[in-house]
Design an enzyme around this catalytic site. Sequence first.
Site, mmCIF file in Angstrom:
data_model
loop_
_atom_site.group_PDB
_atom_site.id
_atom_site.type_symbol
_atom_site.label_atom_id
_atom_site.label_comp_id
_atom_site.label_asym_id
_atom_site.label_seq_id
_atom_site.Cartn_x
_atom_site.Cartn_y
_atom_site.Cartn_z
ATOM 1 C CE LYS A 189 -2.792 2.885 2.949
ATOM 2 N NZ LYS A 189 -3.677 3.063 4.102
ATOM 3 C CB ALA A 202 -8.291 7.451 4.672
ATOM 4 N N GLY A 203 -11.099 7.756 6.224
ATOM 5 C CA GLY A 203 -12.187 8.710 6.416
ATOM 6 C C GLY A 203 -13.493 8.105 6.891
ATOM 7 C CB THR A 259 -9.141 5.554 12.931
ATOM 8 O OG1 THR A 259 -7.786 5.696 12.494
ATOM 9 C CG2 THR A 259 -9.330 6.345 14.205
#
Lengths: 65, 263
Positions: free
Chosen positions: B105, B192-193, B215
């Site tokens: 990645k 992400a996000g 996350t």
Amino acid sequence: MQVLLNGDPHSLEQDYTIEELIGNLDIDGKFAVEINQNIIPRSQYSSTQLKPGDNIEIVQAIGGG
Amino acid sequence: MPDVKQDELIVAGTTYSSRLLVGTGKYKDLIETQNAIETSGAQIVTVAIRRTNIGQNKNEPNLLEVISPDQYTILPNTAGCYDAESAIRTCKLARELLDDHDLVKLEVLGDEKTLYPDIPATLEAAEKLIKENFKVMVYTTDDPVMAKRFEELGCVAVMPLAAPIGSGLGIRNPYNIRTIVENASVPILVDAGVGTASDAAIAMELGCDGVLMNTAIAEAKNPILMASAMKKAIESGREAYLAGRMPRRAYASASSPIDGRFF
């Protein structure tokens, strides 16, 4: 002799190989070794002698996203 | 009912039944990491490459003992790299570390506040890595032009951000994500996000091939339960996408027939 090991000064016996260094460090699991930004394949650990001033990086996989 | 079990994700020639990819950062400990990842059903798992702690935490288990390369596709990342050179160096170390594993990645960051990618540096790194036979899954902005550029360069998957890394703000620009998906002939994964399950479902409903998150699971109050929620959201979103949603209308359309009323 003095080398840099993962960014810190480190004293070693003369003519140490990577294999000997690793053996003394007691590292677990999978890792990879770079000397002066050149990757040293695992097969060359026993034949690669360290030199004074070598910049040695030993890395592993840790948690990340 | 179409057999959704046949609906698989193919990345660089390998087939996966799960479209959820997860990171291993920010967990309380390795047990929680292991439980969350098992619960998520993810088969591709990202890791970071960092200096080994020498002489410290000797009894601490190694991440790869918990997340075994025999069981998961390990996806080393270049997180924390702010130039092409350090990203390439990280990938080469990862390849040696993981016994010639070539799937990576790639992320080359441009700004500490937003963790937005530095696109020129990412392009430079991607080009060099591909020349060295790496299979590059690339983290990029939600810019359809850049997404196509990375595909043309030979990246095996393009991974636009939905919102800044770790922000949990959800899909900020669904129209761009949809355009990227429409243009693509390699897998498009939102990376992400994502903040919660509905964000993941929206990404999948837009037609994304998968979602990579860390996350949103690791920082949930109950990461294991969130991992379970994310697994379901990815599956629901994918099924809804395949099912094809109804058209949006400005006004109501009665569900019960008008004919046959007796009143």
